[in-house]
Design a protein around this motif. Sequence first.
Motif, PDB file in Angstrom:
ATOM      1  N   VAL A 193      -3.826 -12.685  30.452  1.00 47.86           N
ATOM      2  CA  VAL A 193      -4.692 -12.950  29.296  1.00 47.86           C
ATOM      3  C   VAL A 193      -3.836 -13.466  28.146  1.00 47.86           C
ATOM      4  O   VAL A 193      -2.670 -13.127  28.009  1.00 47.86           O
ATOM      5  CB  VAL A 193      -5.509 -11.705  28.852  1.00 47.86           C
ATOM      6  CG1 VAL A 193      -6.320 -11.143  30.002  1.00 47.86           C
ATOM      7  CG2 VAL A 193      -4.648 -10.648  28.218  1.00 47.86           C
ATOM      8  N   HIS A 194      -4.462 -14.323  27.336  1.00 45.74           N
ATOM      9  CA  HIS A 194      -3.783 -14.915  26.177  1.00 45.74           C
ATOM     10  C   HIS A 194      -4.296 -14.263  24.895  1.00 45.74           C
ATOM     11  O   HIS A 194      -5.280 -13.532  24.907  1.00 45.74           O
ATOM     12  CB  HIS A 194      -4.010 -16.428  26.171  1.00 45.74           C
ATOM     13  CG  HIS A 194      -3.349 -17.090  27.332  1.00 45.74           C
ATOM     14  ND1 HIS A 194      -2.010 -17.402  27.340  1.00 45.74           N
ATOM     15  CD2 HIS A 194      -3.816 -17.469  28.551  1.00 45.74           C
ATOM     16  CE1 HIS A 194      -1.693 -17.955  28.506  1.00 45.74           C
ATOM     17  NE2 HIS A 194      -2.776 -18.000  29.258  1.00 45.74           N
ATOM     18  N   THR A 195      -3.652 -14.552  23.783  1.00 44.12           N
ATOM     19  CA  THR A 195      -4.117 -14.042  22.486  1.00 44.12           C
ATOM     20  C   THR A 195      -4.037 -15.171  21.460  1.00 44.12           C
ATOM     21  O   THR A 195      -3.504 -16.247  21.757  1.00 44.12           O
ATOM     22  CB  THR A 195      -3.240 -12.878  21.965  1.00 44.12           C
ATOM     23  OG1 THR A 195      -2.011 -13.426  21.465  1.00 44.12           O
ATOM     24  CG2 THR A 195      -2.947 -11.849  23.038  1.00 44.12           C
ATOM     25  N   ASP A 201       1.063 -14.263  27.361  1.00 42.13           N
ATOM     26  CA  ASP A 201       0.888 -15.381  26.432  1.00 42.13           C
ATOM     27  C   ASP A 201       1.931 -16.474  26.696  1.00 42.13           C
ATOM     28  O   ASP A 201       2.981 -16.229  27.280  1.00 42.13           O
ATOM     29  CB  ASP A 201       0.956 -14.887  24.984  1.00 42.13           C
ATOM     30  CG  ASP A 201      -0.235 -15.405  24.179  1.00 42.13           C
ATOM     31  OD1 ASP A 201      -0.849 -16.399  24.615  1.00 42.13           O
ATOM     32  OD2 ASP A 201      -0.554 -14.819  23.138  1.00 42.13           O
ATOM     33  N   HIS A 202       1.603 -17.683  26.219  1.00 45.31           N
ATOM     34  CA  HIS A 202       2.441 -18.848  26.511  1.00 45.31           C
ATOM     35  C   HIS A 202       3.774 -18.814  25.781  1.00 45.31           C
ATOM     36  O   HIS A 202       3.824 -18.528  24.582  1.00 45.31           O
ATOM     37  CB  HIS A 202       1.738 -20.124  26.039  1.00 45.31           C
ATOM     38  CG  HIS A 202       0.536 -20.489  26.843  1.00 45.31           C
ATOM     39  ND1 HIS A 202       0.608 -21.096  28.078  1.00 45.31           N
ATOM     40  CD2 HIS A 202      -0.781 -20.335  26.592  1.00 45.31           C
ATOM     41  CE1 HIS A 202      -0.607 -21.309  28.532  1.00 45.31           C
ATOM     42  NE2 HIS A 202      -1.475 -20.850  27.656  1.00 45.31           N
ATOM     43  N   LEU A 203       4.817 -19.161  26.507  1.00 43.37           N
ATOM     44  CA  LEU A 203       6.084 -19.538  25.879  1.00 43.37           C
ATOM     45  C   LEU A 203       6.427 -20.926  26.416  1.00 43.37           C
ATOM     46  O   LEU A 203       6.800 -21.086  27.574  1.00 43.37           O
ATOM     47  CB  LEU A 203       7.200 -18.544  26.205  1.00 43.37           C
ATOM     48  CG  LEU A 203       8.536 -18.891  25.534  1.00 43.37           C
ATOM     49  CD1 LEU A 203       8.438 -18.812  24.015  1.00 43.37           C
ATOM     50  CD2 LEU A 203       9.649 -17.974  26.015  1.00 43.37           C
ATOM     51  N   SER A 240      -7.390 -13.422  34.909  1.00 40.69           N
ATOM     52  CA  SER A 240      -8.543 -14.225  34.471  1.00 40.69           C
ATOM     53  C   SER A 240      -8.134 -15.446  33.668  1.00 40.69           C
ATOM     54  O   SER A 240      -8.922 -16.352  33.475  1.00 40.69           O
ATOM     55  CB  SER A 240      -9.455 -13.363  33.592  1.00 40.69           C
ATOM     56  OG  SER A 240      -8.748 -12.991  32.406  1.00 40.69           O
ATOM     57  N   ASP A 241      -6.873 -15.460  33.165  1.00 40.86           N
ATOM     58  CA  ASP A 241      -6.428 -16.515  32.239  1.00 40.86           C
ATOM     59  C   ASP A 241      -7.386 -16.597  31.037  1.00 40.86           C
ATOM     60  O   ASP A 241      -7.713 -17.681  30.548  1.00 40.86           O
ATOM     61  CB  ASP A 241      -6.364 -17.873  32.956  1.00 40.86           C
ATOM     62  CG  ASP A 241      -5.220 -18.736  32.457  1.00 40.86           C
ATOM     63  OD1 ASP A 241      -4.735 -18.487  31.345  1.00 40.86           O
ATOM     64  OD2 ASP A 241      -4.840 -19.680  33.180  1.00 40.86           O
ATOM     65  N   ALA A 242      -7.815 -15.410  30.589  1.00 39.69           N
ATOM     66  CA  ALA A 242      -8.764 -15.352  29.472  1.00 39.69           C
ATOM     67  C   ALA A 242      -8.137 -15.933  28.210  1.00 39.69           C
ATOM     68  O   ALA A 242      -6.997 -15.622  27.864  1.00 39.69           O
ATOM     69  CB  ALA A 242      -9.173 -13.899  29.219  1.00 39.69           C
ATOM     70  N   HIS A 243      -8.900 -16.797  27.545  1.00 38.47           N
ATOM     71  CA  HIS A 243      -8.501 -17.300  26.232  1.00 38.47           C
ATOM     72  C   HIS A 243      -9.444 -16.759  25.150  1.00 38.47           C
ATOM     73  O   HIS A 243      -9.361 -17.149  23.989  1.00 38.47           O
ATOM     74  CB  HIS A 243      -8.468 -18.840  26.226  1.00 38.47           C
ATOM     75  CG  HIS A 243      -7.227 -19.399  26.879  1.00 38.47           C
ATOM     76  ND1 HIS A 243      -6.950 -19.260  28.215  1.00 38.47           N
ATOM     77  CD2 HIS A 243      -6.176 -20.092  26.352  1.00 38.47           C
ATOM     78  CE1 HIS A 243      -5.787 -19.845  28.487  1.00 38.47           C
ATOM     79  NE2 HIS A 243      -5.298 -20.361  27.381  1.00 38.47           N
ATOM     80  N   LYS A 244     -10.359 -15.872  25.571  1.00 40.46           N
ATOM     81  CA  LYS A 244     -11.249 -15.148  24.662  1.00 40.46           C
ATOM     82  C   LYS A 244     -11.401 -13.749  25.248  1.00 40.46           C
ATOM     83  O   LYS A 244     -11.461 -13.612  26.486  1.00 40.46           O
ATOM     84  CB  LYS A 244     -12.659 -15.760  24.662  1.00 40.46           C
ATOM     85  CG  LYS A 244     -12.768 -17.131  24.113  1.00 40.46           C
ATOM     86  CD  LYS A 244     -14.219 -17.595  24.262  1.00 40.46           C
ATOM     87  CE  LYS A 244     -14.289 -19.072  23.914  1.00 40.46           C
ATOM     88  NZ  LYS A 244     -15.389 -19.746  24.573  1.00 40.46           N
TER      89      LYS A 244
HETATM   90 ZN   LIG Z   1      -2.615 -18.969  31.010  1.00 44.58          ZN
END
Ligand SMILES: [Zn+2]
Length: 278
Positions: A6-8, A37-39, A222-226
């Motif tokens: 999941v992302h934030t 989260d992305h780096l 889930s690769d959730a972005h929300k």
């Molecule tokens: Zn992702």
Amino acid sequence: MIDYHVHTSLCNHANGSMDQYIRCAIAAGLTEICFLDHLTLHKSGRHMSMPPDYVPLYYQTARRLAHRYKNRIQVKVGLEVDYEPENVHTVQKIIQPFDFDVIGGSVHFIDQMNMVSSKDTAARESEHIDIICNDYLLLIEEMIENMDMDIICHIDVFKKFGRRPSAEVNTRFDALLSKIKHHQLTVELNTSGYNHKLNEFYPSTDLLRKCVEKDIRITLGSDAHKPQQVARHFDMAIDLLTKTGFRTISAFTRRKPYDIPLTARRHEIPKIQNGGTS
Ligand SMILES: [Zn+2]
Ligand SMILES: [Zn+2]
């Protein structure tokens, strides 16, 4: 069950605080959530990543929340690192001071072309999908050799916009999966693909079968972005994994994998409890 991707809002293109994601995970009946989260140091993707000097804040916030919620859910923290040959050592230096639970490796860019953004549709469509896939798979192979990581994220993400490579290109996956097994890496079942053109998870069912044959570990994200996207399509994903032959999925603590039985969230998912539907 677990959601390991999941992302934030720290990565500038997702919404929601860590606290909101954790609350959604608890509401979904999950036993673990992992921030990934992305780096991204790639110059075309930096604006879609947390800046490297945010990593301490990101890490400490996740650990603080893990403590706060420890009686309700396990909160883990990792990174989704973009592979770029010239930045492997810089990334290593950024990560090294922290005790992350897991590091995911992704390829989102081939040179300057973003494989996952609709903004780069014209550039992508000017190339044959086989050429894109071959370049992508070369980068994945290189990433496995060069980057210190645990999970391969969305391994066949090149199909996101609906084009599939030829059968000849697909045969390259046999060698790739053997390499993944050799390096004892975990493949991610990423359910976000279901929201795109092919309505198909990453990886495809065919690739999942090959993972079972080669006894490759699998995890689930889930690769959730929300926050509302936490655990999206997990009933279908668990059903698919079970039917494909997986019995466990992998979770991680401080870069060490451990197995969770796939039945862990069955009581949350009536479709599975009733014998499953496809
Ligand atoms: Zn992702
Ligand atoms: Zn990604």
